[in-house]
Structure formats: structure tokens, C-alpha cells
Scaffold this motif. Sequence first.
Motif, PDB file in Angstrom:
ATOM      1  N   ARG A  23       0.852  -1.201   0.000  1.00 24.72           N
ATOM      2  CA  ARG A  23       0.000   0.000   0.000  1.00 24.72           C
ATOM      3  C   ARG A  23       0.880   1.240   0.000  1.00 24.72           C
ATOM      4  O   ARG A  23       0.579   2.244  -0.615  1.00 24.72           O
ATOM      5  N   ARG A  24       1.984   1.171   0.750  1.00 28.28           N
ATOM      6  CA  ARG A  24       2.911   2.311   0.795  1.00 28.28           C
ATOM      7  C   ARG A  24       3.458   2.591  -0.611  1.00 28.28           C
ATOM      8  O   ARG A  24       3.551   3.736  -1.035  1.00 28.28           O
ATOM      9  N   GLN A  25       3.802   1.507  -1.361  1.00 28.60           N
ATOM     10  CA  GLN A  25       4.353   1.719  -2.706  1.00 28.60           C
ATOM     11  C   GLN A  25       3.317   2.364  -3.618  1.00 28.60           C
ATOM     12  O   GLN A  25       3.631   3.241  -4.414  1.00 28.60           O
ATOM     13  N   ARG A  26       2.060   1.939  -3.452  1.00 29.45           N
ATOM     14  CA  ARG A  26       0.979   2.537  -4.244  1.00 29.45           C
ATOM     15  C   ARG A  26       0.865   4.030  -3.914  1.00 29.45           C
ATOM     16  O   ARG A  26       0.749   4.870  -4.797  1.00 29.45           O
ATOM     17  N   THR A  27       0.970   4.356  -2.639  1.00 22.82           N
ATOM     18  CA  THR A  27       0.849   5.753  -2.213  1.00 22.82           C
ATOM     19  C   THR A  27       2.044   6.566  -2.710  1.00 22.82           C
ATOM     20  O   THR A  27       1.906   7.722  -3.102  1.00 22.82           O
ATOM     21  N   GLU A  28       3.213   5.916  -2.711  1.00 24.82           N
ATOM     22  CA  GLU A  28       4.413   6.606  -3.188  1.00 24.82           C
ATOM     23  C   GLU A  28       4.313   6.928  -4.683  1.00 24.82           C
ATOM     24  O   GLU A  28       4.736   7.998  -5.124  1.00 24.82           O
ATOM     25  N   ALA A  29       3.722   5.993  -5.447  1.00 23.97           N
ATOM     26  CA  ALA A  29       3.545   6.228  -6.888  1.00 23.97           C
ATOM     27  C   ALA A  29       2.618   7.434  -7.081  1.00 23.97           C
ATOM     28  O   ALA A  29       2.881   8.314  -7.923  1.00 23.97           O
ATOM     29  N   TRP A  30       1.578   7.506  -6.280  1.00 27.07           N
ATOM     30  CA  TRP A  30       0.647   8.646  -6.361  1.00 27.07           C
ATOM     31  C   TRP A  30       1.388   9.950  -6.011  1.00 27.07           C
ATOM     32  O   TRP A  30       1.274  10.954  -6.721  1.00 27.07           O
ATOM     33  N   ALA A  31       2.175   9.928  -4.933  1.00 23.96           N
ATOM     34  CA  ALA A  31       2.875  11.146  -4.499  1.00 23.96           C
ATOM     35  C   ALA A  31       3.899  11.596  -5.550  1.00 23.96           C
ATOM     36  O   ALA A  31       4.110  12.798  -5.752  1.00 23.96           O
TER      37      ALA A  31
ATOM     38  N   GLY B  53       3.643  22.431  -3.184  1.00 24.35           N
ATOM     39  CA  GLY B  53       4.497  23.026  -4.225  1.00 24.35           C
ATOM     40  C   GLY B  53       5.829  23.493  -3.646  1.00 24.35           C
ATOM     41  O   GLY B  53       6.884  23.325  -4.259  1.00 24.35           O
ATOM     42  N   GLY B  54       5.783  24.072  -2.458  1.00 24.31           N
ATOM     43  CA  GLY B  54       7.019  24.526  -1.791  1.00 24.31           C
ATOM     44  C   GLY B  54       7.952  23.354  -1.549  1.00 24.31           C
ATOM     45  O   GLY B  54       9.168  23.452  -1.760  1.00 24.31           O
ATOM     46  N   LEU B  55       7.373  22.237  -1.157  1.00 23.68           N
ATOM     47  CA  LEU B  55       8.189  21.045  -0.889  1.00 23.68           C
ATOM     48  C   LEU B  55       8.733  20.464  -2.199  1.00 23.68           C
ATOM     49  O   LEU B  55       9.904  20.087  -2.286  1.00 23.68           O
ATOM     50  N   ALA B  56       7.882  20.422  -3.222  1.00 15.22           N
ATOM     51  CA  ALA B  56       8.307  19.848  -4.510  1.00 15.22           C
ATOM     52  C   ALA B  56       9.459  20.646  -5.116  1.00 15.22           C
ATOM     53  O   ALA B  56      10.271  20.105  -5.861  1.00 15.22           O
ATOM     54  N   HIS B  57       9.521  21.939  -4.790  1.00 13.70           N
ATOM     55  CA  HIS B  57      10.582  22.787  -5.369  1.00 13.70           C
ATOM     56  C   HIS B  57      11.736  23.028  -4.400  1.00 13.70           C
ATOM     57  O   HIS B  57      12.635  23.815  -4.697  1.00 13.70           O
ATOM     58  N   HIS B  58      11.714  22.346  -3.253  1.00 10.51           N
ATOM     59  CA  HIS B  58      12.810  22.545  -2.290  1.00 10.51           C
ATOM     60  C   HIS B  58      14.146  22.069  -2.892  1.00 10.51           C
ATOM     61  O   HIS B  58      14.189  21.076  -3.608  1.00 10.51           O
ATOM     62  N   GLU B  59      15.222  22.810  -2.577  1.00  9.54           N
ATOM     63  CA  GLU B  59      16.552  22.410  -3.064  1.00  9.54           C
ATOM     64  C   GLU B  59      17.451  22.105  -1.887  1.00  9.54           C
ATOM     65  O   GLU B  59      17.493  22.850  -0.911  1.00  9.54           O
ATOM     66  N   ASP B  60      18.172  20.995  -1.979  1.00  6.75           N
ATOM     67  CA  ASP B  60      19.201  20.644  -0.988  1.00  6.75           C
ATOM     68  C   ASP B  60      20.535  21.023  -1.609  1.00  6.75           C
ATOM     69  O   ASP B  60      20.865  20.519  -2.693  1.00  6.75           O
ATOM     70  N   GLU B  61      21.299  21.905  -0.964  1.00  7.62           N
ATOM     71  CA  GLU B  61      22.607  22.336  -1.455  1.00  7.62           C
ATOM     72  C   GLU B  61      22.537  22.744  -2.928  1.00  7.62           C
ATOM     73  O   GLU B  61      23.324  22.306  -3.765  1.00  7.62           O
ATOM     74  N   GLY B  62      21.497  23.562  -3.253  1.00  7.15           N
ATOM     75  CA  GLY B  62      21.393  24.127  -4.597  1.00  7.15           C
ATOM     76  C   GLY B  62      20.830  23.178  -5.649  1.00  7.15           C
ATOM     77  O   GLY B  62      20.716  23.553  -6.815  1.00  7.15           O
ATOM     78  N   ARG B  63      20.503  21.950  -5.257  1.00 11.02           N
ATOM     79  CA  ARG B  63      19.956  21.016  -6.253  1.00 11.02           C
ATOM     80  C   ARG B  63      18.568  20.552  -5.838  1.00 11.02           C
ATOM     81  O   ARG B  63      18.351  20.229  -4.667  1.00 11.02           O
ATOM     82  N   PRO B  64      17.606  20.519  -6.809  1.00 19.41           N
ATOM     83  CA  PRO B  64      16.269  20.046  -6.436  1.00 19.41           C
ATOM     84  C   PRO B  64      16.334  18.589  -5.964  1.00 19.41           C
ATOM     85  O   PRO B  64      17.206  17.837  -6.395  1.00 19.41           O
ATOM     86  N   LEU B  65      15.418  18.225  -5.087  1.00 19.67           N
ATOM     87  CA  LEU B  65      15.360  16.831  -4.636  1.00 19.67           C
ATOM     88  C   LEU B  65      14.990  15.959  -5.833  1.00 19.67           C
ATOM     89  O   LEU B  65      14.247  16.398  -6.714  1.00 19.67           O
ATOM     90  N   ASP B  66      15.491  14.713  -5.847  1.00 18.31           N
ATOM     91  CA  ASP B  66      15.007  13.843  -6.919  1.00 18.31           C
ATOM     92  C   ASP B  66      13.528  13.553  -6.648  1.00 18.31           C
ATOM     93  O   ASP B  66      13.047  13.705  -5.514  1.00 18.31           O
ATOM     94  N   GLU B  67      12.826  13.139  -7.707  1.00 17.80           N
ATOM     95  CA  GLU B  67      11.356  13.021  -7.609  1.00 17.80           C
ATOM     96  C   GLU B  67      10.923  12.100  -6.473  1.00 17.80           C
ATOM     97  O   GLU B  67       9.988  12.386  -5.729  1.00 17.80           O
ATOM     98  N   ARG B  68      11.623  10.979  -6.318  1.00 21.08           N
ATOM     99  CA  ARG B  68      11.204  10.007  -5.297  1.00 21.08           C
ATOM    100  C   ARG B  68      11.379  10.595  -3.904  1.00 21.08           C
ATOM    101  O   ARG B  68      10.503  10.446  -3.048  1.00 21.08           O
ATOM    102  N   THR B  69      12.510  11.283  -3.687  1.00 27.09           N
ATOM    103  CA  THR B  69      12.741  11.856  -2.360  1.00 27.09           C
ATOM    104  C   THR B  69      11.696  12.937  -2.055  1.00 27.09           C
ATOM    105  O   THR B  69      11.168  13.007  -0.939  1.00 27.09           O
ATOM    106  N   ALA B  70      11.386  13.759  -3.070  1.00 24.24           N
ATOM    107  CA  ALA B  70      10.355  14.791  -2.848  1.00 24.24           C
ATOM    108  C   ALA B  70       9.018  14.123  -2.515  1.00 24.24           C
ATOM    109  O   ALA B  70       8.278  14.580  -1.632  1.00 24.24           O
ATOM    110  N   ALA B  71       8.736  12.999  -3.201  1.00 23.03           N
ATOM    111  CA  ALA B  71       7.472  12.281  -2.941  1.00 23.03           C
ATOM    112  C   ALA B  71       7.473  11.719  -1.518  1.00 23.03           C
ATOM    113  O   ALA B  71       6.465  11.798  -0.806  1.00 23.03           O
TER     114      ALA B  71
END
Length: 416
Positions: free
Chosen positions: A194-202, A220-238
Motif C-alpha cells: 500500500r505504501r508503494q501505491r501511495t508513493e507512486a501517487w505522491a 508546491g514549496g516542498l516539490a521545489h525545495h533544493e538541498d545544497e542548490g539542487r532540487p530533490l530527486d522526484e522520489r525523495t520529494a514524494a
Amino acid sequence: MSRTSEPARARWAGIPDLPGPDATWRLARDGYAFGLRGYRQVGADAFHTRLMGREVVVARGAEAAHVFGQPDAFERRGAIPRSVVHLLQDDGSVQQLEGQRHASRKRIMLDLAQEERAGLVDAFRDAWPQVAAEYAHRPVPVREVASLALTRAALAWAGIAVDSAREQALSGDFDAMVSRAGAIGPLNWVARARRQRTEAWATEVVQDLRARGDRASVAGGLAHHEDEGRPLDERTAAIELLNLLRPTVAVARFIAFAVHALRMHPDWASQIRGGEPAATRWAADEIRRFYPFFPMVGGIASEPFGLHGEWFEDGQWMLLDLYGTDHSPELWERPDVFNPGRFATASPLSVVAQGVGDHLAAHRCPGELATTDLLVATLEMLTQGPAYAVPEQDLRISLRRMPAEPEDGMIVVFGA
Ligand code: HEM
């Protein structure tokens, strides 16, 4: 030996061993009371034992909380079973980071979960009467009602639109992640699916927010957050998006305890019903302190540390007993009595149900103040909002069951 040297000798004798072999079976048997029974047996607030074959020190109390809460003193990676990590925080999340990377990620979590929490509470005040009406005239566990109301509120607050089928599915999935975190084997695997299904949605939500360039909403603020000048990869943002939504829905467990507390303590219920703001806030904090939820936090020492006169090397595994600390007679007068009035003088930050140390520098829960505010809103709505009845049922709470809840699930009937 002089009489005065006795206490000093005892203090420097270090932390005792819990007698017996590996204590994993005792943890499974005793649940939240694992630590309490152990301290009683060894006559100290800490003990050495083995869990799942690994040497560990288990401790409660002010000194243990202070040591454990030092910034970067204990790494979370490798400190709790992977089956729990996958259902709760997951790899790559803020909880698995340390040092500078933790600080940067924690900043955005605090900016959203703490600074923006008023919006979440407002959305919850809107959602609660709607959901109560949807469940009216039938017996239902209050956690189910609260999970749906919190899911609706969290999504509205985050700025994510979903249809009602998705809302229902997310509510069930978030609840299962917490309910099954302590399970092993098939129940845990189902929850992980179920977690994987939710992660795919996120992940789709993050892609959409980035495609639309939405930086203004909470998600949106979280999706555009940058760690050390680089955006988070999609999975980490999810994953981090889920780390805002899932624990918000987990507040439903405290809401079930709020219903329990009002039922068991009519004197406090009438003060809250009378609109006494201090009493309501004290009751919210006492619910977080008194009722069993998150049992312990684990860490692997990143540097040597001293505890109760014993010296430990880095690499030492330690479990800080949150429930045991919130029920420690060293810190709380008559800890097993539900008494919101204690917060007339005690600081809510002394409650460790949501971790220890500084909110930014340590791993302490960024949602702590939001949790209290949601509980304040809940207590107000339970006493002044939609009417409900509590049918005859078993209200006992077993400390053996993790996560704990009233025996019959805290059934209510709205609109009664
Ligand atoms: C339902 C009530 C809650 C409980 C019992 C709870 C419990 C905890 C605990 C014990 C920790 C510390 C873990 C550690 O030290 O390793 C923690 C961390 C965390 N919590 Fe909560 N929490 C709750 C609500 C929330 C809410 C409402 C949010 C977000 C809106 C949230 C987000 C987080 C995050 C992101 C962390 C990781 C912080 C870090 O590693 O720096 N929690 N929580």
C-alpha cells in the motif's frame, strides 16, 4: 568503606544488565511496558540487553533524553528495523539524514509543518463536521472518522485536489502504514505494498506541481525545495510529501484517545466544554504525555558518550524509551494519573512523545506543535461541535498492543 561513599560507588558502577537471554520476546510480550518492567527489575533507569541478537542500551529519564537529543549525536540509519523504516520515514527522508543535509531538509519541514500549521488546523475545523455528518447514525471507530477528516484537511492544506475515491484510499493507506509498522511478515508486506501505491501517487503529484511551476502551495514549496542548490530527486520529494501527510493522519490515534479522555474524565470535559482555553491546551498536552503512541526512538552513537556514569564508544545502539520517560516519576508527579492541570507549571516541551532535543538541530518531530493545535481543535469540536454518543464498550487500553488503542476501537455514533 564509609557510609558516604556508598551512593558514589553505586553511581559509578554503570548501567546494569537485564538478567536473561536476548529480550526480543520480552519486548513482544510487554509492549510499551518493556522498559518500565526492566527498570523495576534492575532498580535503575537504564539497562543493557540484547534485542534481535544485538547489544543495546535501553534508557529513560532526563539524562538519557538530554544525551540522546544532542544534535548529530545519534544516527537514525540502522537504528530501527528496516520493515519499520519502509512504512514510516523511508530511505532518503529527513530522518535518515544527519549534519548539514539534515538541517537543510529539516528547515523546509519546519517551515511547512510548524510555521504554516494554522492553515492545517483551519482545514481540519472545516473537514470534521462534514465527515461526522457522512458517518452519522452508525457505530464507527472514531479513528476512522478522524483519519478521513485529517486526510481531507491535510490535502486541502497542502493544495492537492483529489476525488473522493482517492481520498478514501489515501486515508486507509496512511492509517495502515502506522498500524502495521510494528508488524512483521505478511501484515507488514501488505502495508508496504500500500505504501508503494501511495508513493507512486505522491510521485505523480510532485511531477504535476513541478510541471505547473507551483511554488506557492505547501506541497508546491516542498516539490521545489533544493538541498545544497539542487532540487530533490522526484522520489525523495514524494517521500517527504508523504512525511507531511502520513503523520498528520496519524494524529487520528490521539483523537481516539481524546474521546477516551473526555469519557473517562467528565470533570475535565466540563471545563473544556465551558470554553476554558487553558484547560483545553493542557488537556491536549496531557493526552500526548499520558497515552501510549510512539514507544521508543533508536539511534547509533556517532561519537562516544557518557550515561549514568558509564562510557560508551561510537557505534553503540541506544533506545530512548519515550513512553517510559513520559511516565517517569523522576520527571512527572504521579505519572500514571491523567491530570491536565500539571501543565499549569510544567512545560509542554518536557513531553517527549514526539522526540527530544531541538526541533531544528535534532530529530524532534516538526509536527509537534501542529499535533497539539489539532488536538485543541478536536477537544473543542468534541465538546461544542457535532454531537456524538459513546455506546457501551471495552475502554481498556492494553500496553501490549502496539500501536495501542482502546480494546473495542473507541466506537462512537455521530448525530445521536
Ligand atoms: C501523530 C502524532 C505524531 C507522533 C506521535 C510523532 C512522533 C514522532 C517522533 C517520535 C519523531 C522522532 C523520531 C526520531 O527521533 O528518530 C518524529 C519525527 C518526525 N515527525 Fe512526527 N509525530 C507526529 C506527528 C507529526 C506530524 C503532524 C508531522 C508533519 C506534519 C510529523 C513529521 C515528522 C517528521 C518529518 C519527522 C522526522 C524529523 C527528523 O528526523 O528530523 N510528525 N515524529
